[in-house]
Motif scaffolding. Structure first.
Motif, PDB file in Angstrom:
ATOM      1  N   TYR A  60      49.080  23.150 -23.783  1.00 19.12           N
ATOM      2  CA  TYR A  60      49.947  22.065 -23.340  1.00 19.12           C
ATOM      3  C   TYR A  60      49.369  20.696 -23.695  1.00 19.12           C
ATOM      4  O   TYR A  60      49.395  19.766 -22.898  1.00 19.12           O
ATOM      5  N   GLY A  61      48.817  20.577 -24.883  1.00 20.70           N
ATOM      6  CA  GLY A  61      48.318  19.292 -25.333  1.00 20.70           C
ATOM      7  C   GLY A  61      46.913  18.974 -24.899  1.00 20.70           C
ATOM      8  O   GLY A  61      46.337  17.996 -25.341  1.00 20.70           O
ATOM      9  N   SER A  62      46.316  19.799 -24.019  1.00 20.76           N
ATOM     10  CA  SER A  62      44.944  19.581 -23.581  1.00 20.76           C
ATOM     11  C   SER A  62      44.033  20.598 -24.235  1.00 20.76           C
ATOM     12  O   SER A  62      44.481  21.614 -24.741  1.00 20.76           O
ATOM     13  N   ILE A  63      42.747  20.322 -24.218  1.00 21.21           N
ATOM     14  CA  ILE A  63      41.791  21.313 -24.683  1.00 21.21           C
ATOM     15  C   ILE A  63      41.414  22.188 -23.499  1.00 21.21           C
ATOM     16  O   ILE A  63      40.943  21.709 -22.475  1.00 21.21           O
ATOM     17  N   PHE A  64      41.656  23.474 -23.636  1.00 24.19           N
ATOM     18  CA  PHE A  64      41.369  24.426 -22.559  1.00 24.19           C
ATOM     19  C   PHE A  64      40.187  25.275 -22.989  1.00 24.19           C
ATOM     20  O   PHE A  64      40.224  25.912 -24.021  1.00 24.19           O
ATOM     21  N   THR A  65      39.119  25.257 -22.217  1.00 25.05           N
ATOM     22  CA  THR A  65      37.933  26.017 -22.574  1.00 25.05           C
ATOM     23  C   THR A  65      37.637  27.039 -21.494  1.00 25.05           C
ATOM     24  O   THR A  65      37.358  26.670 -20.363  1.00 25.05           O
ATOM     25  N   ALA A  66      37.743  28.305 -21.850  1.00 20.82           N
ATOM     26  CA  ALA A  66      37.431  29.376 -20.896  1.00 20.82           C
ATOM     27  C   ALA A  66      36.150  30.031 -21.359  1.00 20.82           C
ATOM     28  O   ALA A  66      36.117  30.720 -22.365  1.00 20.82           O
ATOM     29  N   VAL A  67      35.075  29.813 -20.641  1.00 23.06           N
ATOM     30  CA  VAL A  67      33.769  30.303 -21.054  1.00 23.06           C
ATOM     31  C   VAL A  67      33.156  31.102 -19.925  1.00 23.06           C
ATOM     32  O   VAL A  67      33.202  30.696 -18.769  1.00 23.06           O
ATOM     33  N   SER A 126      35.884  42.755 -21.269  1.00 20.57           N
ATOM     34  CA  SER A 126      36.479  41.429 -21.359  1.00 20.57           C
ATOM     35  C   SER A 126      36.385  40.893 -22.785  1.00 20.57           C
ATOM     36  O   SER A 126      35.331  40.959 -23.413  1.00 20.57           O
ATOM     37  N   ILE A 127      37.494  40.336 -23.286  1.00 22.15           N
ATOM     38  CA  ILE A 127      37.477  39.700 -24.604  1.00 22.15           C
ATOM     39  C   ILE A 127      36.471  38.557 -24.620  1.00 22.15           C
ATOM     40  O   ILE A 127      35.780  38.310 -25.615  1.00 22.15           O
ATOM     41  N   MET A 128      36.367  37.830 -23.503  1.00 19.90           N
ATOM     42  CA  MET A 128      35.410  36.729 -23.418  1.00 19.90           C
ATOM     43  C   MET A 128      33.972  37.219 -23.604  1.00 19.90           C
ATOM     44  O   MET A 128      33.171  36.599 -24.290  1.00 19.90           O
ATOM     45  N   ASP A 129      33.666  38.377 -22.982  1.00 17.90           N
ATOM     46  CA  ASP A 129      32.325  38.948 -23.144  1.00 17.90           C
ATOM     47  C   ASP A 129      32.093  39.379 -24.586  1.00 17.90           C
ATOM     48  O   ASP A 129      30.987  39.243 -25.121  1.00 17.90           O
ATOM     49  N   MET A 268      38.431  43.608 -40.526  1.00 17.29           N
ATOM     50  CA  MET A 268      39.198  42.605 -39.799  1.00 17.29           C
ATOM     51  C   MET A 268      39.053  41.250 -40.483  1.00 17.29           C
ATOM     52  O   MET A 268      37.969  40.912 -40.981  1.00 17.29           O
ATOM     53  N   PRO A 269      40.108  40.448 -40.504  1.00 15.37           N
ATOM     54  CA  PRO A 269      39.983  39.078 -41.037  1.00 15.37           C
ATOM     55  C   PRO A 269      38.949  38.295 -40.235  1.00 15.37           C
ATOM     56  O   PRO A 269      38.810  38.485 -39.022  1.00 15.37           O
ATOM     57  N   ASP A 270      38.235  37.413 -40.911  1.00 17.66           N
ATOM     58  CA  ASP A 270      37.189  36.634 -40.240  1.00 17.66           C
ATOM     59  C   ASP A 270      37.744  35.847 -39.056  1.00 17.66           C
ATOM     60  O   ASP A 270      37.052  35.650 -38.051  1.00 17.66           O
ATOM     61  N   ALA A 271      38.990  35.399 -39.162  1.00 19.75           N
ATOM     62  CA  ALA A 271      39.583  34.607 -38.085  1.00 19.75           C
ATOM     63  C   ALA A 271      39.738  35.400 -36.791  1.00 19.75           C
ATOM     64  O   ALA A 271      39.796  34.824 -35.707  1.00 19.75           O
ATOM     65  N   LEU A 272      39.801  36.731 -36.892  1.00 19.33           N
ATOM     66  CA  LEU A 272      39.984  37.581 -35.712  1.00 19.33           C
ATOM     67  C   LEU A 272      38.719  38.342 -35.326  1.00 19.33           C
ATOM     68  O   LEU A 272      38.667  38.966 -34.258  1.00 19.33           O
ATOM     69  N   ALA A 273      37.707  38.288 -36.178  1.00 19.56           N
ATOM     70  CA  ALA A 273      36.529  39.133 -36.000  1.00 19.56           C
ATOM     71  C   ALA A 273      35.744  38.817 -34.735  1.00 19.56           C
ATOM     72  O   ALA A 273      35.149  39.720 -34.131  1.00 19.56           O
ATOM     73  N   ASP A 274      35.714  37.557 -34.302  1.00 18.46           N
ATOM     74  CA  ASP A 274      34.948  37.210 -33.111  1.00 18.46           C
ATOM     75  C   ASP A 274      35.413  37.997 -31.894  1.00 18.46           C
ATOM     76  O   ASP A 274      34.612  38.382 -31.041  1.00 18.46           O
ATOM     77  N   ALA A 275      36.720  38.225 -31.798  1.00 19.33           N
ATOM     78  CA  ALA A 275      37.268  38.919 -30.628  1.00 19.33           C
ATOM     79  C   ALA A 275      37.530  40.395 -30.877  1.00 19.33           C
ATOM     80  O   ALA A 275      37.658  41.164 -29.916  1.00 19.33           O
ATOM     81  N   MET A 276      37.591  40.812 -32.160  1.00 18.39           N
ATOM     82  CA  MET A 276      37.992  42.185 -32.442  1.00 18.39           C
ATOM     83  C   MET A 276      37.008  42.950 -33.320  1.00 18.39           C
ATOM     84  O   MET A 276      37.303  44.079 -33.729  1.00 18.39           O
ATOM     85  N   GLY A 277      35.848  42.366 -33.609  1.00 16.20           N
ATOM     86  CA  GLY A 277      34.884  43.055 -34.454  1.00 16.20           C
ATOM     87  C   GLY A 277      35.212  42.894 -35.927  1.00 16.20           C
ATOM     88  O   GLY A 277      36.283  42.412 -36.294  1.00 16.20           O
ATOM     89  N   ASN A 278      34.287  43.308 -36.777  1.00 18.78           N
ATOM     90  CA  ASN A 278      34.449  43.141 -38.231  1.00 18.78           C
ATOM     91  C   ASN A 278      35.018  44.370 -38.928  1.00 18.78           C
ATOM     92  O   ASN A 278      35.797  44.242 -39.873  1.00 18.78           O
ATOM     93  N   GLN A 279      34.644  45.554 -38.455  1.00 24.36           N
ATOM     94  CA  GLN A 279      35.091  46.804 -39.074  1.00 24.36           C
ATOM     95  C   GLN A 279      35.887  47.591 -38.045  1.00 24.36           C
ATOM     96  O   GLN A 279      35.382  47.935 -36.983  1.00 24.36           O
ATOM     97  N   MET A 280      37.149  47.873 -38.365  1.00 28.05           N
ATOM     98  CA  MET A 280      38.050  48.469 -37.395  1.00 28.05           C
ATOM     99  C   MET A 280      38.365  49.930 -37.714  1.00 28.05           C
ATOM    100  O   MET A 280      38.562  50.300 -38.874  1.00 28.05           O
ATOM    101  N   TYR A 281      38.404  50.759 -36.662  1.00 33.44           N
ATOM    102  CA  TYR A 281      38.791  52.163 -36.786  1.00 33.44           C
ATOM    103  C   TYR A 281      39.834  52.474 -35.718  1.00 33.44           C
ATOM    104  O   TYR A 281      39.650  52.140 -34.544  1.00 33.44           O
ATOM    105  N   LEU A 282      40.959  53.086 -36.133  1.00 32.77           N
ATOM    106  CA  LEU A 282      41.941  53.617 -35.194  1.00 32.77           C
ATOM    107  C   LEU A 282      41.904  55.131 -35.292  1.00 32.77           C
ATOM    108  O   LEU A 282      41.947  55.699 -36.395  1.00 32.77           O
TER     109      LEU A 282
END
Length: 318
Positions: A60-67, A126-129, A268-282
């Protein structure tokens, strides 16, 4: 000292404390407090938020930081020092950390508010973790939706008057008793999304149900019903492995060992790797035991070479 669900926030140069919750339209830093104490530790983990550049997003126009930063080993003095040096022009929120895993309700709802397809996932971490600790990302589609998740999912859809939507609702399943919220195993509401779950989840649902949710959704839009069959139910696992870890199994080892179960293997694309890992297996499995064995197997790391350590120590001594 305060027990229960307390909310602490800074607003208009005042420190506000309330047990009834709060409503803040713009917030910059969110604080998580584990269990039910604000300034005492009792050996538990406290979670505080700090401005860390990696975890920012627009809200909403603000910087939201969840850490989510553990300060279990920090002193009460340091905690009080933080409040003494907080930014005067910043809104702060402190709330309890909930010891829970996420259980979702994923459904396609017709124009009358009735589900024509239902599934769900479990996210045990947790995705944050995952982001903060550079950890692996693990979650899975359940083989069969739990009765309480189905019930709350349907009731939530009714409460929001959902019509002609693919929805993704999230609930916390408590991993321990929590005063004011419920007992271990209870569900509590977390998040409502009037859209499908993100990432590969729709594909995972397809693999877990031997069906095609894209076709079911299109049928709902065009005909308000579907004739698309649903096949045998399975668990479908997502394992996103982080680069730089010394895994016991190589990618080739995993493919060879789980060839009959794997459905997708991708970087995984680098843009998503922080939250989803680099190498994906389903991968799909028929039992929960097989599912958790797979998670343990692919995330297992090599044991340190004790002989090399011993030789190095002997060289230092000599």
């Amino acid at each position: 000292m305060w027990n229960g669900c307390w909310s602490v926030y800074h607003c208009n140069d005042r420190l506000c404390i309330t047990k009834k919750g709060f409503s803040v339209s713009k917030c910059i830093v969110v604080f998580y407090l584990l269990y039910n104490t604000v300034f005492r530790r009792y050996g538990t983990n406290l979670y505080l938020g700090f401005q860390i550049p990696e975890i920012k997003r627009k809200l909403y126009g603000s910087i939201f930081t969840a850490v989510n930063v553990s300060v279990a080993d920090h002193s009460d003095e340091e905690l009080c020092n933080f409040f003494a040096n907080k930014w005067d022009d910043t809104v702060y929120i402190m709330e309890e950390f909930i010891n829970a895993e996420i259980n979702s309700y994923d459904a396609i709802i017709d124009s009358h508010g009735n589900p024509i397809f239902e599934a769900g996932n479990v996210t045990p971490m947790s995705i944050m973790d995952i982001v903060n600790n550079a950890d692996n990302a693990l979650f899975y589609i359940v083989k069969d939706l739990a009765d309480d998740t189905r019930h709350l999912g349907r009731e939530t859809a009714k409460s929001f008057g959902v019509r002609s939507r693919f929805v993704h609702f999230e609930f916390f399943r408590l991993l321990s008793d929590h005063e004011g919220l419920g007992k271990k195993g209870d569900l509590m509401a977390l998040e409502v999304n009037m859209r499908p779950s993100g990432g590969f989840t729709p594909d995972m649902i397809n693999f877990a149900r031997e069906t095609d949710v894209y076709k079911i959704w299109a049928d709902m839009v065009a005909y308000d019903s579907t004739q698309k069959p649903v096949g045998t139910h399975h668990f479908c696992a997502f394992a996103g492995l982080r680069d730089g870890k010394n895994f016991a199994l190589t990618p080739d080892d995993i493919i060879e060992k789980y060839d009959d179960h794997l459905k997708m293997v991708e970087r995984m694309p680098d843009a998503l790797a922080d939250a989803m890992g680099n190498q994906m297996y389903l991968a799909t499995f028929d039992t929960e035991e097989e599912l958790h064995t797979f998670f343990a197997d692919v995330t297992r790391q090599k044991e340190p070479d004790v002989s090399v350590t011993s030789e190095a120590a002997e060289m230092v001594e000599s």
